[in-house]
Design a protein around this motif. Structure first.
Motif, short mmCIF file in Angstrom:
data_model
loop_
_atom_site.label_atom_id
_atom_site.label_comp_id
_atom_site.label_asym_id
_atom_site.label_seq_id
_atom_site.Cartn_x
_atom_site.Cartn_y
_atom_site.Cartn_z
N VAL A 14 0.83 -1.38 -0.06
CA VAL A 14 0.36 -0.27 -0.44
C VAL A 14 1.02 1.49 -0.16
CG1 VAL A 14 -1.68 1.48 1.34
CG2 VAL A 14 -2.09 -1.41 1.66
N ILE A 15 0.55 2.11 -0.85
CA ILE A 15 1.75 3.21 -1.19
C ILE A 15 0.77 4.60 -1.23
CG2 ILE A 15 3.51 4.13 -2.28
CD1 ILE A 15 3.89 1.55 -3.57
N GLY A 16 1.59 5.54 -1.03
CA GLY A 16 1.21 6.55 -0.76
C GLY A 16 1.66 7.99 -1.19
N LEU A 17 1.54 8.96 -2.03
CA LEU A 17 3.36 9.48 -2.38
C LEU A 17 2.85 10.63 -1.78
CD1 LEU A 17 4.35 8.06 -5.41
CD2 LEU A 17 5.34 7.79 -3.29
N GLU A 18 3.79 11.71 -1.63
CA GLU A 18 4.12 12.91 -1.19
C GLU A 18 4.90 13.52 -1.84
OE1 GLU A 18 3.90 13.86 3.30
OE2 GLU A 18 4.51 12.07 3.09
N VAL A 163 -0.01 15.92 -1.72
CA VAL A 163 -0.09 14.23 -1.31
C VAL A 163 -1.35 13.49 -1.93
CG1 VAL A 163 -0.66 13.51 1.41
CG2 VAL A 163 -0.14 16.01 1.23
N SER A 164 -0.82 12.12 -1.69
CA SER A 164 -1.31 11.12 -3.21
C SER A 164 -2.72 10.43 -1.20
CB SER A 164 -1.62 10.52 -2.77
OG SER A 164 -0.68 9.33 -2.86
N GLU A 165 -3.82 9.88 -1.82
CA GLU A 165 -4.23 8.94 -1.00
C GLU A 165 -2.96 7.61 -1.49
OE1 GLU A 165 -7.59 8.59 0.57
OE2 GLU A 165 -6.97 10.58 0.35
N PRO A 166 -3.88 6.34 -0.41
CA PRO A 166 -2.89 5.24 -0.66
C PRO A 166 -3.64 4.67 -1.46
CG PRO A 166 -4.09 5.03 1.88
CD PRO A 166 -4.71 6.93 1.23
N ASN A 205 5.09 6.77 1.23
CA ASN A 205 4.90 5.87 2.90
C ASN A 205 4.45 4.83 1.92
OD1 ASN A 205 4.18 8.50 4.62
ND2 ASN A 205 3.70 9.30 2.58
N LEU A 206 4.93 4.00 2.83
CA LEU A 206 4.46 2.37 1.55
C LEU A 206 3.92 1.47 3.24
CD1 LEU A 206 6.01 0.38 -0.80
CD2 LEU A 206 6.69 -0.24 1.79
N SER A 207 3.16 0.25 3.30
CA SER A 207 2.25 -0.12 4.23
C SER A 207 2.63 -1.61 3.60
CB SER A 207 2.06 0.49 5.44
OG SER A 207 0.91 0.03 4.44
N GLY A 217 -2.14 -0.89 7.11
CA GLY A 217 -0.95 -1.85 8.20
C GLY A 217 0.19 0.04 8.26
N ARG A 219 2.50 2.04 8.14
CA ARG A 219 3.30 2.45 7.66
C ARG A 219 5.25 3.12 7.75
NH1 ARG A 219 2.61 8.61 7.04
NH2 ARG A 219 1.37 9.37 8.26
N GLU A 221 7.94 5.52 6.13
CA GLU A 221 8.05 6.73 5.27
C GLU A 221 9.51 7.10 4.19
OE1 GLU A 221 6.83 10.76 6.62
OE2 GLU A 221 7.02 11.78 4.61
P1 ADP Z 1 1.81 12.61 7.69
O1 ADP Z 1 1.38 13.84 8.07
O2 ADP Z 1 2.38 12.32 8.91
O3 ADP Z 1 3.13 12.18 6.62
P2 ADP Z 1 -0.82 11.73 6.11
O4 ADP Z 1 -1.77 11.07 6.60
O5 ADP Z 1 -1.07 13.42 5.55
O6 ADP Z 1 0.66 11.90 7.45
O7 ADP Z 1 0.45 10.98 5.14
C1 ADP Z 1 1.11 11.04 3.88
C2 ADP Z 1 0.76 10.22 3.41
O8 ADP Z 1 0.98 9.32 3.90
C3 ADP Z 1 0.08 9.97 2.34
O9 ADP Z 1 0.44 10.21 0.65
C4 ADP Z 1 -0.78 8.71 2.54
O10 ADP Z 1 -1.95 8.69 1.20
C5 ADP Z 1 0.38 7.59 2.67
N1 ADP Z 1 -0.38 7.10 3.79
C6 ADP Z 1 -0.99 7.82 5.25
N2 ADP Z 1 -0.98 5.39 5.63
C7 ADP Z 1 -0.22 4.71 5.48
C8 ADP Z 1 -0.45 3.35 4.90
N3 ADP Z 1 -1.22 2.81 6.70
N4 ADP Z 1 0.29 2.44 4.01
C9 ADP Z 1 0.50 3.41 2.95
N5 ADP Z 1 0.38 4.72 3.33
C10 ADP Z 1 -0.24 5.17 4.04
#
Ligand code: ADP
Ligand code: MG
Length: 484
Positions: A14-18, A163-166, A205-207, A217, A219, A221
């Motif tokens: 599961v990946i979300g990118l900033e 910021v992307s969704e995961p 961000n990866l879990s 799960g 994650r 960063e």
């Molecule tokens: P932060 O403010 O600590 O950086 P955010 O909630 O804004 O945290 O999330 C930052 C990034 O992490 C976003 O791109 C989101 O999609 C991703 N993210 C959040 N939870 C998870 C997870 N469990 N696994 C993978 N990516 C996640």
């Protein structure tokens, strides 16, 4: 979707990118100093950037416009009211002791990006938000054994944090996301996307979770990865690392990690317990940012055609495949070049020439399309010669090689080298007769059923005539002669 196989089953990434994208603008976000890359250290620094007391920030309207434009390009909600906050931390390259950013009320809310995946499939990744913030300066630890130097040229330059969704499930999807986001910003002219110069940086961000599980799960960063290739490598490494821990009954420690390019591993930098408390609060020097709906509408009306729309139009108007259209729209300069070539010509033929011959040549010459020795009109003129049967497609490749080498036009090369295609039936018959007469045994074999020899005769005739016979006519007449 790819899974990582562990001993006890499959795991899903599961990946979300900033992404931090530097806004294309000549001046900084809150000062008039130059935002240009490079320059002598501390050449582009105003009193505001240097954090002098009593200096007041003044918002750069153009940077706001660029953020709105980017938001619109991401089909996102534009927030007519947004707030600038101070994000407080202490570091030598941040003289004011805080970064002006946006926290609870960003300028852009939810949007989306369509990913084009390898197999012609697509997938939507949600955008959570985009906010504006200042970049920090640069600390240089490697210039002297005893001292650290600080260059504030970058301090105060406008960044968009996107910021992307995961929503991503593989390294390939993460790469596709970054490429698409970069393409959109380049089309819009809001960020040059140059990762080597740091104008686009990525936190990964990866879990991991068991296949079929819907809960996320814990994650990690990985901060500041500076190329798409490294993003993919970091994901592959980190996924494996996490699976090993989870398979052994361990738990993932939510932490910030670094990608070590040299070793090809991620390393722990700080854990959640050590995470900064930035004490965000609204910057008292800045009023809430209020936008007129009509101004946003105006910007919307001047948006250029973006990659997805261009791709659809290329498929529709030129009859291109999903794949060819995707390749061509990936860079605006490539799409523009293609359209110049295709003007008045067969779209598919033009696409083939651009994606295979031209891209191949540029690759070999290590040149960008802007530096191409052959421009779009010139390539179009070559294609015209194929279309009106002046030369065959095969000869055209030789002509193209000469065009690259000499800079001459296709027509000039064809005349000088006498490459004009022979379409005179009598002349073609004559050439065929000669070859058949010299290969009577093979003619007999062919007539006895060895069909495969047809190609041999074609090859022989072409060889004898320098490839100049019209291939369709040659095939037709040769068939007649052999069968007759
Ligand atoms: P932060 O403010 O600590 O950086 P955010 O909630 O804004 O945290 O999330 C930052 C990034 O992490 C976003 O791109 C989101 O999609 C991703 N993210 C959040 N939870 C998870 C997870 N469990 N696994 C993978 N990516 C996640
Ligand atoms: Mg973060």
């Amino acid at each position: 979707m790819t899974y990582v196989e562990g001993q006890s089953g499959s795991w899903e990434m599961v990946i979300g990118l900033e992404v931090h994208a530097q806004v294309t603008s000549s001046a900084k976000l809150f000062s008039g100093a130059s935002a240009a890359f490079g320059g002598a250290p501390n050449d582009h620094v105003s009193f505001i950037d240097a954090g002098f007391p009593g200096m007041l920030p003044v918002i750069n309207k153009y940077c706001v416009e660029q953020a709105v434009r980017t938001g619109l390009g991401l089909k996102a909600q534009i927030n007519l009211t947004s707030i600038f906050d101070r994000k407080n931390y202490f570091y030598a390259d941040l003289p004011s002791g805080y970064q002006i950013s946006q926290f609870k009320n960003p300028i852009v809310g939810k949007g989306e990006i369509l990913l084009d995946l390898e197999n012609g499939q697509s997938r939507i990744v949600g955008i959570t938000r985009l906010h504006l913030e200042q970049d920090a300066g640069k600390s240089m630890h490697d210039q002297s054994p005893r001292e650290t130097f600080v260059d504030l040229n970058r301090a105060g330059v406008a960044l968009m944090e996107i910021v992307s969704e995961p929503d991503m499930r593989s390294a390939e999807e993460a790469a596709a996301y970054l490429k698409k986001l970069r393409a959109i910003m380049r089309y819009l002219g809001t960020c040059d996307g140059n990762m080597e110069e740091g104008s686009m940086r990525c936190d990964v961000n990866l879990s991991m979770r068991r296949k079929g599980e819907s809960k996320l799960g814990t994650r990690c960063e990985i901060k500041n990865v500076n190329s798409i290739r490294f993003v993919m490598q970091a994901i592959a490494y980190e996924a494996q690392r996490q699976v090993e821990i989870l398979e052994n009954g361990g738990a993932i420690n939510q932490e910030t990690r670094l990608w070590d390019t040299g070793k090809g591993i991620t390393r722990a930098m700080r854990s959640k317990e050590e995470a900064h408390d930035y004490r965000y609060f609204p910057d008292p020097d800045l009023l809430p940012l209020k936008l007129d709906a009509s101004w946003v509408e105006e910007i919307k009306n001047t948006l250029p055609e973006l990659p997805d729309d261009k791709k659809a139009r290329f498929m529709q108007d030129y009859g291109l495949s999903d794949y060819d259209a995707s390749v061509l729209v990936a860079e605006k300069s490539h799409a523009d070049y293609f359209e110049t070539v295709a003007k008045g010509h067969d779209g598919k033929l033009a696409a083939n020439w651009v994606t295979s011959e031209l891209f191949g040549a540029l690759n070999r010459l290590n040149k960008t399309i802007e530096e191409s020795p052959v421009n779009g009109e010139q390539l179009g003129a070559l294609i015209a010669l194929i279309e009106d049967n002046t030369i065959s497609g095969k000869i055209a490749k030789d002509v193209f090689a000469l065009m690259l080498e000499t800079g001459k036009s296709a027509a000039q090369i064809v005349e000088e080298k006498g490459l004009r295609q022979v379409t005179d039936k009598g002349a073609i018959e004559e050439e065929i007769e000669k070859i058949l007469a010299a290969n009577e045994d093979k003619v007999a074999q062919y007539r006895a059923g060895k069909d495969k020899l047809f190609g041999f005769f074609v090859g022989q005739v072409m060889k004898a005539t320098g490839g100049k016979l019209n291939p369709a006519l040659l095939n037709e007449i040769l068939k007649e002669k052999l069968n007759g």
